[in-house]
Design a protein around this motif. Structure first.
Motif, PDB file in Angstrom:
ATOM      1  N   MET A   1       0.844  -1.174   0.000  1.00 24.84           N
ATOM      2  CA  MET A   1       0.000   0.000   0.000  1.00 24.84           C
ATOM      3  C   MET A   1       0.892   1.240   0.000  1.00 24.84           C
ATOM      4  SD  MET A   1      -2.862   1.529   2.685  1.00 24.84           S
ATOM      5  CE  MET A   1      -2.467   0.379   3.910  1.00 24.84           C
ATOM      6  N   ASP A  79      -2.605   4.841  -2.846  1.00 29.12           N
ATOM      7  CA  ASP A  79      -3.892   4.246  -2.517  1.00 29.12           C
ATOM      8  C   ASP A  79      -4.758   5.167  -1.661  1.00 29.12           C
ATOM      9  OD1 ASP A  79      -3.396   1.550  -3.699  1.00 29.12           O
ATOM     10  OD2 ASP A  79      -1.756   1.589  -2.238  1.00 29.12           O
ATOM     11  N   ARG A  80      -4.104   5.925  -0.780  1.00 34.05           N
ATOM     12  CA  ARG A  80      -4.810   6.855   0.099  1.00 34.05           C
ATOM     13  C   ARG A  80      -4.018   8.149   0.190  1.00 34.05           C
ATOM     14  NH1 ARG A  80      -5.699   2.193   4.533  1.00 34.05           N
ATOM     15  NH2 ARG A  80      -7.298   1.089   3.365  1.00 34.05           N
ATOM     16  N   SER A 129     -10.602   8.397  -1.851  1.00 33.40           N
ATOM     17  CA  SER A 129      -9.254   8.068  -1.385  1.00 33.40           C
ATOM     18  C   SER A 129      -8.623   9.187  -0.572  1.00 33.40           C
ATOM     19  CB  SER A 129      -8.352   7.766  -2.584  1.00 33.40           C
ATOM     20  OG  SER A 129      -8.828   6.658  -3.296  1.00 33.40           O
TER      21      SER A 129
END
Length: 168
Positions: A1, A79-80, A129
């Motif tokens: 991630m 991803d975030r 996100s």
């Protein structure tokens, strides 16, 4: 991630990231850009380096399980995205204390009011996100705990929850 911690200069990204307890490797992107020479010249008006984001993306390619910290971190695939927010008056004060010109401090404060980084993050990564964290008057440890909650998936996306419109 891959997780980005981004925000206007002066919001506390570097300090909070240093307090985050995570298995993710922490990358201070501004240091990478300087060390690797990922630049495209200088913005003469602002006196700041222009980052070569394509070179940064190539450098990050294959690097997973990282937390990328920088006011530019929302420009790379992640991803975030965690957008740290801070009251514009506090940003002006912090940047002035760091030696930034009053003009630069004011420009960054105005960018914070206008949600520049938040808008860029949502445009680039998508609203589902993006996570905002208010940092004004909060300790780096408290901010780090919220970052950890985002990493762990214990916090819902929250773009658009912070406003400093009264500053205008």
């Amino acid at each position: 991630m891959r997780v980005a911690v981004t925000g206007t200069p002066g919001t506390g990204k570097t300090t909070a990231s240093e307090h985050v307890e995570t298995d993710l490797g922490v990358i201070h992107l501004n240091e990478v850009i300087e060390r690797e020479g990922f630049t495209q010249g200088v913005d003469d008006e602002r006196g700041s380096t222009i980052a070569d984001l394509d070179a940064v993306e190539r450098w990050l390619d294959g690097r997973e399980d990282v937390l990328v910290e920088s006011h530019l971190a929302h420009h790379v695939p992640v991803d975030r995205v965690i957008v740290l927010r801070c009251h514009p008056e506090t940003i002006e004060q912090r940047l002035t204390e760091r030696g930034e010109s009053p003009e630069s401090a004011r420009e960054n404060a105005e960018s914070e009011v206008l949600d520049v980084i938040l808008t860029e993050a949502v445009d680039r990564q998508g609203i589902d996100s993006v996570y905002e964290i208010e940092t004004t008057d909060r300790s780096p440890g408290a901010v780090a705990e919220e970052i950890e909650a985002v990493i762990a998936g214990d916090r819902d996306p929250s773009a658009g929850t912070v406003s400093y419109v009264e500053y205008l």
